[in-house]
Motif scaffolding. Structure first.
Motif, mmCIF file in Angstrom:
data_model
loop_
_atom_site.group_PDB
_atom_site.id
_atom_site.type_symbol
_atom_site.label_atom_id
_atom_site.label_comp_id
_atom_site.label_asym_id
_atom_site.label_seq_id
_atom_site.Cartn_x
_atom_site.Cartn_y
_atom_site.Cartn_z
ATOM 1 N N GLN A 14 0.841 -1.188 0.000
ATOM 2 C CA GLN A 14 0.000 0.000 0.000
ATOM 3 C C GLN A 14 0.883 1.247 0.000
ATOM 4 O O GLN A 14 2.061 1.181 0.291
ATOM 5 C CB GLN A 14 -0.915 0.002 1.227
ATOM 6 N N ASN A 15 0.268 2.380 -0.306
ATOM 7 C CA ASN A 15 1.018 3.625 -0.403
ATOM 8 C C ASN A 15 0.297 4.706 0.404
ATOM 9 O O ASN A 15 -0.907 4.908 0.239
ATOM 10 C CB ASN A 15 1.123 4.012 -1.878
ATOM 11 N N ALA A 16 1.036 5.427 1.217
ATOM 12 C CA ALA A 16 0.457 6.480 2.060
ATOM 13 C C ALA A 16 0.276 7.796 1.302
ATOM 14 O O ALA A 16 -0.225 8.764 1.865
ATOM 15 C CB ALA A 16 1.334 6.699 3.290
ATOM 16 N N GLU A 17 0.660 7.831 0.028
ATOM 17 C CA GLU A 17 0.559 9.070 -0.749
ATOM 18 C C GLU A 17 -0.871 9.590 -0.851
ATOM 19 O O GLU A 17 -1.087 10.804 -0.832
ATOM 20 C CB GLU A 17 1.134 8.860 -2.157
ATOM 21 N N THR A 18 -1.843 8.690 -0.953
ATOM 22 C CA THR A 18 -3.238 9.122 -1.056
ATOM 23 C C THR A 18 -3.650 9.857 0.206
ATOM 24 O O THR A 18 -4.283 10.922 0.146
ATOM 25 C CB THR A 18 -4.166 7.908 -1.288
ATOM 26 N N GLN A 19 -3.278 9.304 1.367
ATOM 27 C CA GLN A 19 -3.589 9.962 2.640
ATOM 28 C C GLN A 19 -2.907 11.330 2.703
ATOM 29 O O GLN A 19 -3.528 12.319 3.099
ATOM 30 C CB GLN A 19 -3.098 9.117 3.818
ATOM 31 N N ALA A 20 -1.644 11.378 2.333
ATOM 32 C CA ALA A 20 -0.887 12.634 2.379
ATOM 33 C C ALA A 20 -1.545 13.683 1.479
ATOM 34 O O ALA A 20 -1.695 14.848 1.867
ATOM 35 C CB ALA A 20 0.559 12.399 1.958
ATOM 36 N N HIS A 21 -1.957 13.273 0.296
ATOM 37 C CA HIS A 21 -2.609 14.201 -0.648
ATOM 38 C C HIS A 21 -3.917 14.735 -0.054
ATOM 39 O O HIS A 21 -4.184 15.938 -0.108
ATOM 40 C CB HIS A 21 -2.858 13.497 -1.982
ATOM 41 N N GLN A 22 -4.737 13.854 0.515
ATOM 42 C CA GLN A 22 -6.010 14.276 1.110
ATOM 43 C C GLN A 22 -5.781 15.213 2.291
ATOM 44 O O GLN A 22 -6.515 16.189 2.466
ATOM 45 C CB GLN A 22 -6.823 13.050 1.555
#
Length: 190
Positions: A14-22
């Motif tokens: 999984q990648n935490a980038e989506t959370q960071a972007h949101q």
């Protein structure tokens, strides 16, 4: 007041980038350098997670704000999450979870929500203990043997080693058993 964000995903796939972007979209003063991400199970206690521990011990200071997209990013265990939030608020850090109706858990409304969550977590823990005790009682009533299974012949082997004059350590080595197992059987009767 500085704002930090914590992103967590459970697996390395999984990648935490989506959370960071949101988080960047919803928190105006959030700098990229203050977004902390890691890939680790939510079942691991918060302060046992390397990146989170580093954040708490070396970056967050009184007056700072920690933002998470969802409360479950802090962990899956309700009791650990509540202890973590309590520890942070006692340190003077405001904790905000963007998925809750009251996002700032340091306000009176947030503290009320936290109190309710604590009560539910305590209730959940008590029920787990109750169910465990009920299950053990039922198993005993059904005649099941509880505890660690004993390999056939272990007691006899240990007692023979003792009778042959071996020390507990030597018996463990000779029999290929742990010292704890040897000690458990050392003074048993056949």
């Amino acid at each position: 007041m500085r704002t930090f964000a914590y992103c967590r995903v459970s697996t390395v796939e999984q990648n935490a980038e989506t959370q960071a972007h949101q988080l960047k979209e919803r928190v105006a003063d959030l700098l990229d350098t203050r977004i902390i991400s890691e890939s680790i199970s939510g079942g691991v206690a918060a302060m046992a997670r390397p990146a989170f521990k580093e954040l708490v011990d070396h970056k967050l200071e009184a007056g700072d704000r920690l933002v998470v997209l969802k409360l479950d990013r802090l962990g899956r265990d309700a009791i650990d999450v509540l202890q973590t939030i309590k520890m942070l608020t006692e340190k003077g850090v405001s904790v905000q979870s963007l998925d809750l109706p009251v996002s700032d858990l340091s306000t009176p409304e947030g503290k009320l929500m936290l109190s309710l969550m604590t009560a539910f977590a305590e209730f959940e823990k008590s029920r787990i203990v109750e169910r465990t005790q009920e299950g053990l009682a039922r198993a005993k009533a059904e005649g099941k043997t509880l505890g660690r299974p004993v390999a056939k012949g272990t007691t006899q082997s240990v007692l023979k080693a003792r009778a042959d004059g071996l020390s507990q350590a030597k018996a463990a080595q000779e029999l290929g058993l742990s010292l704890a197992t040897i000690k458990r059987h050392w003074n048993k009767e056949l």
